[in-house]
Design a protein around this motif. Structure first.
Motif, mmCIF file in Angstrom:
data_model
loop_
_atom_site.group_PDB
_atom_site.id
_atom_site.type_symbol
_atom_site.label_atom_id
_atom_site.label_comp_id
_atom_site.label_asym_id
_atom_site.label_seq_id
_atom_site.Cartn_x
_atom_site.Cartn_y
_atom_site.Cartn_z
ATOM 1 N N GLU A 1 -0.657 -4.624 -1.623
ATOM 2 C CA GLU A 1 0.930 -4.321 -1.233
ATOM 3 C C GLU A 1 0.763 -5.499 -0.389
ATOM 4 O O GLU A 1 -0.243 -6.224 0.101
ATOM 5 N N LYS B 1 7.504 0.822 0.906
ATOM 6 C CA LYS B 1 6.696 1.639 1.610
ATOM 7 C C LYS B 1 6.403 1.872 3.106
ATOM 8 O O LYS B 1 6.886 0.665 3.412
ATOM 9 N N ASN C 1 -1.369 3.606 -3.103
ATOM 10 C CA ASN C 1 0.449 3.478 -3.905
ATOM 11 C C ASN C 1 0.487 4.490 -4.891
ATOM 12 O O ASN C 1 1.816 4.122 -5.584
ATOM 13 N N LEU D 1 7.515 6.563 -0.430
ATOM 14 C CA LEU D 1 7.718 5.048 -1.946
ATOM 15 C C LEU D 1 9.724 5.172 -1.685
ATOM 16 O O LEU D 1 9.407 6.621 -1.823
#
Length: 478
Positions: free
Chosen positions: A314, A335, A388, A441
């Motif tokens: 990320e 995120k 994620n 998310l």
């Protein structure tokens, strides 16, 4: 207006030292539940951290339309999409009878034309000339690992030299299909269809087909032999293209049309259609034999989102100019972590959340009304983990997927924002606790993100009035 009003009725000492409560009730605003012994707190000062992640394996086959083209974007760099497909035979193609009934009449090649019907969705500048080239596949499209579809990273080996190419101007409304509604059914009115996108391409491939027909070659009479002869094709956009748009695959569909003339002067044509799906050989269900392949080069962008390679990686907003990014086709999600929601437990012995909304703003200057419009696709929210992965989609009290609402102020466009109702999510944290890695998310629905061209730039400068906020109305019963 864009600066949200922050009201905090309690001191920092009370916030962090009051007793926790194990009893929470979720109420609709307007319920007559608030009496004189009740205190209401409007809090929008939670810490909200954001980042950008890129999810893998976005399905790009099995849709009723296909995305094609390319454009340059200040924030998202060079974005393009190719279209891989097989062509159906469209029925046996052989010498036939002319208008006078004469049989086995040989054919004279006239032209080979690509026909497609863009719908009204597009991103980029449609006033510039676009180009398209057609390349034969070197191998038959074969479904990977027994799957029923293809993903945005898949490719098939193809000839570098095109068997046809053309230039055109995209006119989505004129080139789409006239629609007619009969009762409760909406159907394409074929007889009144608009021009569509009709591009004449090089003659060589068309001549080859006509010569085979005149030689009574059964390649054009059997679907399996046709598939062996012509594995399929890929449509590639030109490097200077300025728009990415959507082709309709349903009726009247997309095809290569070969025009010919019978000996004696009568004209005819034969269509080789793009097939959306076909039965899986020896199995139940359908297999999809066309898909989009998305390519994105973000190395030249100020934020260099190309640094994200794996799904587990990320880029924190502090590394991308205090921005977070959402993009269809490529798979970018924002995120969001709200690490201190549980501190609401410290506001009183008993209490509950009346309303809790996540509010975020599109970056001013990152969109307009013509080239880079705000998303027309729904924006969803998912619970995620440290890797994620999507754990689950958030839903409302009726079980429907939560969607962001765009609060549009037409007179003051820069004050418009998106909001997502997180009331149930926040109350669940207050009841069951929160792990350090818990996050959300935000992006386009996973089941359709491989078939959308929308994108969004979200601002989260912590020192700005435009930062991401969790705006919560909390009631405490004394």
């Amino acid at each position: 207006m864009r600066k949200l009003i922050s009201i905090l009725f309690v001191s920092a000492l009370w916030f962090f030292t009051s007793c926790n409560s194990d009893t929470f009730q979720e109420h609709e605003i307007g319920d007559n539940l608030i009496d004189k012994s009740t205190e209401v707190h409007l809090i929008d000062t939670f810490t909200v951290r954001s980042a950008t992640v890129k999810l893998d394996s976005l399905l790009t086959s099995g849709y009723s339309n296909v995305l094609f083209g390319g454009y340059h974007d200040e924030f998202f760099g060079e974005v393009s999409s190719e279209f891989y497909t097989t062509l159906g035979l469209g029925g046996a193609f052989e010498m036939g009878a002319d208008a006078n009934g004469k049989k086995n009449v040989k054919l004279q090649f006239d032209s080979l034309v690509f026909i497609g019907f863009p719908d009204t969705r597009y991103y980029g500048d449609t006033l510039q000339e676009q180009t398209i080239s057609f390349h034969k596949l070197k191998e038959e499209i074969d479904l990977p690992n027994g799957q029923i579809g293809f993903y945005g990273h898949h490719t098939i080996a193809h000839d570098e030299v095109a068997f046809g190419s053309a230039s055109f101007y995209l006119k989505p409304r004129k080139q789409s299909v006239e629609i007619k509604t009969i009762g409760d059914k909406t159907i394409p009115e074929i007889e009144r269809e608009r021009d569509g996108l009709r591009l004449r391409i090089d003659d060589a491939f068309g001549w080859d087909i006509i010569n085979r027909v005149n030689a009574d070659d059964d390649t054009l009479q059997n679907i399996f032999k046709w598939r062996n002869f012509f594995n399929g094709m890929v449509l590639k956009p030109g490097s200077e293209n300025s728009a990415l748009f959507s082709f309709k695959l349903g009726a009247p569909g997309m095809n290569l049309r070969l025009y010919f003339t019978y000996e004696g002067g009568d004209r005819g044509y034969h269509d080789f259609p793009v097939i959306l799906a076909a039965p899986r050989q020896g199995e139940n269900g359908l297999a999809y034999y066309n898909f989009s392949n998305f390519v994105s080069d973000k190395s030249s962008t100020p934020q260099d989102l190309g640094r994200i390679v794996e799904e587990t990686e990320e880029l924190k907003s502090e590394e991308t100019d205090d921005l977070a990014f959402i993009q269809g086709g490529i798979g970018f999600y924002a995120k969001v972590k709200i690490p201190y929601v549980e501190n609401l437990n410290n506001l009183g012995v008993t209490g509950g959340v009346l309303k809790s909304e996540l509010i975020f703003y599109p970056l001013e200057g990152s969109f307009d009304n013509s080239i880079f419009r705000l998303p027309s696709s729904a924006i969803s929210v998912y619970v995620t983990n440290r890797d994620n992965n999507r754990v689950m989609a958030l839903t409302d009290s009726r079980g429907a997927a939560l969607r962001a609402v765009y609060n549009n102020y037409t007179e003051h466009k820069n004050e418009s924002y998106y909001s997502i109702d997180l009331t149930s999510y926040v109350n669940d944290i207050l009841t069951n606790g929160q792990d350090y890695e818990d996050a959300l998310l935000i992006g386009f629905p996973y089941e359709s993100i491989g078939n959308t061209i929308d994108r969004l730039v979200i601002e989260n400068d912590p020192d700005s009035n435009f930062r991401i906020r969790l705006k919560t109305t909390y009631v405490v019963q004394n």
